[in-house]
Design a protein around this motif. Structure first.
Motif, mmCIF file in Angstrom:
data_model
loop_
_atom_site.group_PDB
_atom_site.id
_atom_site.type_symbol
_atom_site.label_atom_id
_atom_site.label_comp_id
_atom_site.label_asym_id
_atom_site.label_seq_id
_atom_site.Cartn_x
_atom_site.Cartn_y
_atom_site.Cartn_z
ATOM 1 N N ALA A 3 0.817 -1.213 0.000
ATOM 2 C CA ALA A 3 0.000 0.000 0.000
ATOM 3 C C ALA A 3 0.854 1.267 0.000
ATOM 4 C CB ALA A 3 -0.929 -0.007 1.204
ATOM 5 N N GLU A 4 1.991 1.246 0.714
ATOM 6 C CA GLU A 4 2.833 2.440 0.770
ATOM 7 C C GLU A 4 3.336 2.834 -0.622
ATOM 8 O OE1 GLU A 4 3.027 -0.036 2.941
ATOM 9 O OE2 GLU A 4 3.607 0.674 4.935
ATOM 10 N N GLY A 36 0.685 4.767 -2.348
ATOM 11 C CA GLY A 36 0.656 6.124 -1.793
ATOM 12 C C GLY A 36 1.815 6.964 -2.311
ATOM 13 N N LEU A 37 3.000 6.326 -2.394
ATOM 14 C CA LEU A 37 4.167 7.054 -2.889
ATOM 15 C C LEU A 37 3.949 7.520 -4.320
ATOM 16 C CD1 LEU A 37 7.124 4.968 -1.498
ATOM 17 C CD2 LEU A 37 6.813 7.417 -1.215
ATOM 18 N N GLY A 38 3.316 6.659 -5.114
ATOM 19 C CA GLY A 38 3.036 7.028 -6.500
ATOM 20 C C GLY A 38 2.166 8.274 -6.581
ATOM 21 N N LEU A 39 1.293 8.435 -5.595
ATOM 22 C CA LEU A 39 0.424 9.617 -5.587
ATOM 23 C C LEU A 39 1.152 10.838 -5.044
ATOM 24 C CD1 LEU A 39 -2.835 8.086 -4.034
ATOM 25 C CD2 LEU A 39 -2.229 8.305 -6.449
ATOM 26 N N ALA A 40 1.929 10.622 -3.981
ATOM 27 C CA ALA A 40 2.415 11.769 -3.209
ATOM 28 C C ALA A 40 3.865 12.137 -3.480
ATOM 29 C CB ALA A 40 2.247 11.469 -1.726
ATOM 30 N N MET A 41 4.625 11.224 -4.064
ATOM 31 C CA MET A 41 6.054 11.476 -4.209
ATOM 32 C C MET A 41 6.308 12.719 -5.045
ATOM 33 S SD MET A 41 8.628 8.480 -5.292
ATOM 34 C CE MET A 41 10.278 8.833 -5.848
ATOM 35 N N ASP A 42 7.283 13.490 -4.614
ATOM 36 C CA ASP A 42 7.698 14.689 -5.327
ATOM 37 C C ASP A 42 8.017 14.324 -6.783
ATOM 38 O OD1 ASP A 42 8.619 17.415 -5.462
ATOM 39 O OD2 ASP A 42 10.634 16.570 -5.621
ATOM 40 N N ARG A 43 7.392 15.033 -7.728
ATOM 41 C CA ARG A 43 7.510 14.639 -9.135
ATOM 42 C C ARG A 43 8.929 14.743 -9.682
ATOM 43 N NH1 ARG A 43 3.865 11.584 -8.025
ATOM 44 N NH2 ARG A 43 1.925 11.575 -9.197
ATOM 45 N N LEU A 44 9.665 15.783 -9.229
ATOM 46 C CA LEU A 44 11.053 15.940 -9.689
ATOM 47 C C LEU A 44 11.912 14.780 -9.193
ATOM 48 C CD1 LEU A 44 11.923 19.724 -9.397
ATOM 49 C CD2 LEU A 44 11.813 18.303 -11.451
ATOM 50 N N PHE A 47 12.255 8.057 -1.317
ATOM 51 C CA PHE A 47 10.877 7.848 -0.903
ATOM 52 C C PHE A 47 10.440 8.855 0.164
ATOM 53 C CE2 PHE A 47 11.387 3.190 -2.305
ATOM 54 C CZ PHE A 47 11.020 3.523 -3.591
ATOM 55 N N GLY A 48 11.229 9.911 0.346
ATOM 56 C CA GLY A 48 10.818 10.991 1.243
ATOM 57 C C GLY A 48 10.889 10.647 2.717
ATOM 58 N N ARG A 49 11.577 9.540 3.047
ATOM 59 C CA ARG A 49 11.643 9.125 4.447
ATOM 60 C C ARG A 49 12.575 10.013 5.267
ATOM 61 N NH1 ARG A 49 7.133 6.737 4.877
ATOM 62 N NH2 ARG A 49 6.984 4.610 4.129
ATOM 63 N N LEU A 50 13.444 10.753 4.607
ATOM 64 C CA LEU A 50 14.390 11.577 5.359
ATOM 65 C C LEU A 50 13.925 13.031 5.459
ATOM 66 C CD1 LEU A 50 17.810 10.199 4.027
ATOM 67 C CD2 LEU A 50 16.556 9.555 6.074
ATOM 68 N N ASP A 51 12.785 13.356 4.828
ATOM 69 C CA ASP A 51 12.291 14.733 4.881
ATOM 70 C C ASP A 51 11.820 15.062 6.292
ATOM 71 O OD1 ASP A 51 12.749 14.400 2.247
ATOM 72 O OD2 ASP A 51 10.681 14.684 1.580
ATOM 73 N N GLY A 52 12.337 16.145 6.841
ATOM 74 C CA GLY A 52 11.927 16.563 8.186
ATOM 75 C C GLY A 52 12.384 15.594 9.268
ATOM 76 N N THR A 53 13.317 14.705 8.923
ATOM 77 C CA THR A 53 13.855 13.759 9.894
ATOM 78 C C THR A 53 15.204 14.296 10.339
ATOM 79 O OG1 THR A 53 12.745 11.971 8.756
ATOM 80 C CG2 THR A 53 14.546 11.344 10.192
ATOM 81 N N GLY A 54 15.409 14.360 11.619
ATOM 82 C CA GLY A 54 16.675 14.913 12.118
ATOM 83 C C GLY A 54 17.857 14.015 11.782
#
Lengths: 271, 117
Positions: A30-31, A34-42, A238-245
């Protein structure tokens, strides 16, 4: 039917089988939808673009055909991506993963994120299902840089399977730094066991068997560094490091580093 | 450079990197850890379909992660609430609270609860 055509169809069928086997776990996660929908296009575009040289080199080593030149290898890579996209689109449609009314942008994103792992699977299929041996005889062995490249592909393969899941970040936040140290040590140990068992060789022609310590320095440690780099790459993708310290990022790298390390070390068995 | 020297160099660089990683983890393991602490900041207000969308950012300044973080905002007598799945230590997450009244004049923002993940 002409021999050439039949050969092309057989190879394509085999590649499609490989793409299916390798991509199914991701197609049914499922993730990933979701990634296909939400992942940053660039970022998604960069993911696919960066995969082209990787697939080309992979195809050169092991692709569908014994590729004589780089142009053939690049063609195979493009073909594998196309095949991956087609299989992704058909399967996602068949299992209703697109949702009731997908927009064009959503559907394209969902297929695009599946293309790369499916393409790797398509290229690997040749060695998995192929009747003819795709590799040069074992005593030749690929050169060191080639060995490292295959380790990177192995790491990417398992990394792509696991990076999209929520569990990586959950584990990373539960683990103490001491768990982290244990994960690093465990990864290195498991990798070294593989390296030793599969019998990696050095680049120098006069050392058929490396002693354990030299193999650890020359294959296991660089292999782990590579696996950790691949781990960071897939997590970022996959955006897992965004906003992650920083600390949480390191813990996530170590957590995903475990499967990446196993993938890297086992690459020789799979590929 | 011959193959053996190149491979040994690659090994040495990797060994240094792995040692640095283990050193960092040991240092963090020995260091004291603070429980989650939050700083909520309002980033901007947009008027969408007659309502006010207040974009906010929650930063976790502690050393531990927090799950199911409940952020509540109050404008006059009106409250709005959002739950964030997860806020990593020294990391941040964003969200939006929606109000009928305009929060630009002044909004009371804060974290009301969280779970230990």
């Amino acid at each position: 039917m002409q021999r050439e055509t039949r050969r092309f169809l057989t190879t394509s069928g085999r590649a499609a089988g490989g793409a299916l086997i390798f991509a199914l776990p991701m197609l049914m996660t499922a993730e990933m939808w979701g990634l296909g929908l939400a992942m940053d296009r660039l970022r998604l575009a960069a993911f696919i673009l960066l995969s082209v040289p990787m697939l080309t080199v992979l195809s050169h080593f092991i692709g569908f055909e014994r590729t004589a030149c780089w142009r053939d290898a690049a063609f195979d890579a493009a073909y594998a991506l196309g095949l991956g996209a087609a299989i992704g689109a058909v399967l996602l449609g068949a299992i209703a993963a697109f949702g009731p009314r997908p927009t064009f942008d959503q559907a394209v994103g969902q297929v695009a994120v599946q293309m790369v792992p499916a393409a790797i699977g398509a290229l690997l299929a040749r060695t998995q299902f192929g009747s003819e041996s795709a590799r040069p005889p074992a005593d030749a062995g690929p050169p060191y840089v080639g060995e490292m490249f295959l380790m990177g592909v192995g790491a990417l393969f398992l990394g792509l399977n696991i990076a999209p899941t929520e569990e990586v970040m959950t584990l990373a936040s539960r683990m103490t730094p001491w768990h982290g140290i244990a994960a690093v040590a465990g990864s290195l140990l498991a990798m070294h066991a593989f390296v030793y068992a599969v019998g990696f060789r050095g680049g120098s022609a006069h050392s058929p068997e490396l002693p354990g310590r030299a193999a650890f320095l020359r294959f296991t440690l660089p292999g782990y560094a590579l696996a950790a780099a691949v781990s960071v790459y897939t997590l970022w993708m996959f955006g897992r490091l965004d906003g992650t310290g920083f600390h949480q990022g390191v813990m996530a790298m170590v957590t995903l580093g475990l499967p990446c390390a196993i993938g890297a070390a086992a690459a020789r068995l799979i590929v | 450079m011959d193959a053996r020297r190149f491979e040994t160099a690659a090994g040495a660089v990797s060994a240094a990197m792995v040692a640095a990683l283990l050193g960092y983890l040991a240092w963090r393991g020995l260091a004291e850890t603070d429980p989650p602490a939050f700083a909520v900041t309002a980033e901007r207000v947009e008027r969408i379909q007659g309502r006010h969308h207040l974009a906010f950012r929650v930063a976790n300044t502690g050393d531990a992660a927090a799950a199911e973080v409940v952020v509540r905002g109050r404008v006059g007598g009106e409250t709005s609430e959002a739950t964030l799945d997860f806020v990593p230590p020294h990391g941040s997450r964003r969200g939006v609270l929606i109000f009928d009244a305009d929060p630009s004049a002044g909004v009371d923002l804060g974290v009301r609860s969280y779970l230990d993940p």
